[in-house]
Design an enzyme around this catalytic site. Structure first.
Site, PDB file in Angstrom:
ATOM      1  N   LYS A 136     -25.216  82.920   0.015  1.00 13.39           N
ATOM      2  CA  LYS A 136     -26.427  82.823  -0.669  1.00 13.39           C
ATOM      3  C   LYS A 136     -26.248  81.459  -1.874  1.00 13.39           C
ATOM      4  O   LYS A 136     -27.076  80.811  -2.079  1.00 13.39           O
ATOM      5  CB  LYS A 136     -26.913  83.742  -1.392  1.00 13.39           C
ATOM      6  CG  LYS A 136     -27.445  84.919  -0.608  1.00 13.39           C
ATOM      7  CD  LYS A 136     -28.654  84.958  -0.051  1.00 13.39           C
ATOM      8  CE  LYS A 136     -29.079  86.006   1.165  1.00 13.39           C
ATOM      9  NZ  LYS A 136     -28.899  85.573   2.339  1.00 13.39           N
ATOM     10  N   LYS A 174     -17.723  70.703 -11.511  1.00  9.96           N
ATOM     11  CA  LYS A 174     -17.321  70.774 -10.005  1.00  9.96           C
ATOM     12  C   LYS A 174     -18.497  70.093  -8.968  1.00  9.96           C
ATOM     13  O   LYS A 174     -18.434  69.421  -8.318  1.00  9.96           O
ATOM     14  CB  LYS A 174     -17.063  72.021  -9.624  1.00  9.96           C
ATOM     15  CG  LYS A 174     -16.384  72.057  -8.204  1.00  9.96           C
ATOM     16  CD  LYS A 174     -15.827  73.628  -7.768  1.00  9.96           C
ATOM     17  CE  LYS A 174     -15.636  73.724  -6.409  1.00  9.96           C
ATOM     18  NZ  LYS A 174     -15.300  74.944  -5.997  1.00  9.96           N
ATOM     19  N   PHE A 211     -13.735  79.442  -6.780  1.00 12.26           N
ATOM     20  CA  PHE A 211     -13.440  80.506  -5.819  1.00 12.26           C
ATOM     21  C   PHE A 211     -12.131  79.943  -5.025  1.00 12.26           C
ATOM     22  O   PHE A 211     -11.864  78.609  -5.193  1.00 12.26           O
ATOM     23  CB  PHE A 211     -14.439  80.791  -4.766  1.00 12.26           C
ATOM     24  CG  PHE A 211     -15.025  79.844  -4.015  1.00 12.26           C
ATOM     25  CD1 PHE A 211     -15.936  78.591  -4.417  1.00 12.26           C
ATOM     26  CD2 PHE A 211     -14.611  79.593  -2.338  1.00 12.26           C
ATOM     27  CE1 PHE A 211     -16.082  77.624  -3.700  1.00 12.26           C
ATOM     28  CE2 PHE A 211     -14.890  78.608  -1.672  1.00 12.26           C
ATOM     29  CZ  PHE A 211     -15.615  77.475  -2.406  1.00 12.26           C
ATOM     30  N   GLY A 212     -11.789  80.291  -3.901  1.00 12.31           N
ATOM     31  CA  GLY A 212     -10.716  79.738  -3.062  1.00 12.31           C
ATOM     32  C   GLY A 212      -9.407  79.040  -3.811  1.00 12.31           C
ATOM     33  O   GLY A 212      -8.993  79.984  -4.542  1.00 12.31           O
ATOM     34  N   TYR A 213      -9.231  77.936  -3.559  1.00 12.52           N
ATOM     35  CA  TYR A 213      -8.057  77.277  -4.029  1.00 12.52           C
ATOM     36  C   TYR A 213      -8.281  76.599  -5.380  1.00 12.52           C
ATOM     37  O   TYR A 213      -7.379  76.076  -6.070  1.00 12.52           O
ATOM     38  CB  TYR A 213      -7.480  76.143  -3.066  1.00 12.52           C
ATOM     39  CG  TYR A 213      -7.202  76.858  -1.737  1.00 12.52           C
ATOM     40  CD1 TYR A 213      -5.844  77.600  -1.580  1.00 12.52           C
ATOM     41  CD2 TYR A 213      -7.920  76.910  -0.582  1.00 12.52           C
ATOM     42  CE1 TYR A 213      -5.435  78.046  -0.381  1.00 12.52           C
ATOM     43  CE2 TYR A 213      -7.634  77.536   0.754  1.00 12.52           C
ATOM     44  CZ  TYR A 213      -6.335  77.997   0.566  1.00 12.52           C
ATOM     45  OH  TYR A 213      -5.833  78.347   1.788  1.00 12.52           O
ATOM     46  N   ASP A 214      -9.362  76.973  -5.944  1.00 14.54           N
ATOM     47  CA  ASP A 214      -9.949  76.236  -7.321  1.00 14.54           C
ATOM     48  C   ASP A 214      -8.742  76.496  -8.424  1.00 14.54           C
ATOM     49  O   ASP A 214      -8.687  75.487  -9.246  1.00 14.54           O
ATOM     50  CB  ASP A 214     -11.268  76.751  -7.696  1.00 14.54           C
ATOM     51  CG  ASP A 214     -12.521  76.298  -7.089  1.00 14.54           C
ATOM     52  OD1 ASP A 214     -12.303  75.245  -6.291  1.00 14.54           O
ATOM     53  OD2 ASP A 214     -13.524  76.615  -7.123  1.00 14.54           O
ATOM     54  N   ASP A 269     -18.460  72.809   7.101  1.00 17.47           N
ATOM     55  CA  ASP A 269     -16.966  73.266   7.300  1.00 17.47           C
ATOM     56  C   ASP A 269     -16.027  72.633   5.982  1.00 17.47           C
ATOM     57  O   ASP A 269     -16.451  71.408   6.008  1.00 17.47           O
ATOM     58  CB  ASP A 269     -16.452  73.167   8.595  1.00 17.47           C
ATOM     59  CG  ASP A 269     -15.205  74.104   8.879  1.00 17.47           C
ATOM     60  OD1 ASP A 269     -15.510  75.163   8.708  1.00 17.47           O
ATOM     61  OD2 ASP A 269     -14.236  73.585   9.334  1.00 17.47           O
ATOM     62  N   LYS A 275     -24.439  78.850  -1.261  1.00 19.23           N
ATOM     63  CA  LYS A 275     -24.526  77.563  -0.683  1.00 19.23           C
ATOM     64  C   LYS A 275     -26.008  77.321  -0.403  1.00 19.23           C
ATOM     65  O   LYS A 275     -26.421  76.158  -0.555  1.00 19.23           O
ATOM     66  CB  LYS A 275     -23.703  77.628   0.652  1.00 19.23           C
ATOM     67  CG  LYS A 275     -22.278  77.424   0.443  1.00 19.23           C
ATOM     68  CD  LYS A 275     -21.688  77.177   1.940  1.00 19.23           C
ATOM     69  CE  LYS A 275     -20.218  77.014   2.127  1.00 19.23           C
ATOM     70  NZ  LYS A 275     -19.558  77.054   3.190  1.00 19.23           N
TER      71      LYS A 275
END
Ligand code: IMP
Length: 196
Positions: free
Chosen positions: A11, A175, A152-155, A69, A13
């Site tokens: 959501k 960001k 999130f992720g590699y942030d 992606d 995104k």
């Protein structure tokens, strides 16, 4: 207003893309059209995976679809984790697992070899037409200790060029101006504005 289905259940995104594209387009998550839809990311590139996702949604009856992606490429690791970013530490890995695995892989590297970039490829697919791709990059370098709690992720491990804090410290306001996804989305928005 034309509907564009997004090949994602995320959501966050949907809102991010809607806010960049403005009111002429109605962005909807693909599960509104096809509840439970899934796909196998069997591609070898970001492009191939974005196309696989877009085709899966088109096959469910959508006329206009976008899919993205994305991932992190580390120069000294020959582009890894790349398309495997979400599952770097294994099929059920979470962000923490992936960050730990990355820290292990870069631990021996000197500071000057920590160059990395985030990549995002958006695939725009309409019934009866060839896919169109839009790519965005965000260059920077990694740090050997996580910093920051946002994102999130590699942030927490990535400092974008010209900044001194990680994405996880900088937060969404910064960001969303400079990220790989924002840059790909801006190209996509330009395309829609000039072609439709
Ligand atoms: P997806 O393409 O959005 O599914 O992202 C794939 C993976 O790449 C995510 O699970 C993250 O590990 C990583 N990734 C993509 N974009 C970002 C970002 O903006 N920050 C941190 N990690 C990201």
């Amino acid at each position: 207003m034309s509907i564009i289905y997004l090949a994602s259940q995320n959501k966050h995104k949907v809102h991010e893309i809607q806010s960049i594209l403005g009111k002429s387009w109605d962005i909807r998550a693909c599960d509104e059209l096809a509840p439970g839809i899934s796909w196998d990311e069997t591609g070898h590139t970001f492009r191939e995976n974005a196309l696989i996702k877009a085709q899966a949604v088109l096959a469910k009856g959508a006329h206009t679809v976008i899919a993205d992606d994305s991932g992190l490429e580390v120069v000294a690791l020959k582009g890894a984790p790349g398309i495997y970013s979400a599952r770097y530490a294994g099929p059920n890995a979470n962000d923490e697992d992936n960050n730990l695995k990355l820290l292990k892989e870069i631990n021996h590297l000197p500071e000057e070899e920590l160059k990395a970039r985030f990549v995002c490829v958006i695939c725009f697919l309409q019934e009866g037409a060839d896919p169109i791709f839009f790519e965005g990059h965000c260059d920077g370098h990694l740090v050997k200790k996580t910093s920051g709690l946002k994102g999130f992720g590699y942030d927490p491990l990535f400092i974008p060029s010209a900044f001194h804090e990680t994405f996880a410290e900088l937060g969404d306001d910064v960001k969303n101006q400079i990220s790989h996804r924002a840059r790909a989305l801006i190209k996509f928005e330009e395309h829609l504005r000039t072609e439709y």
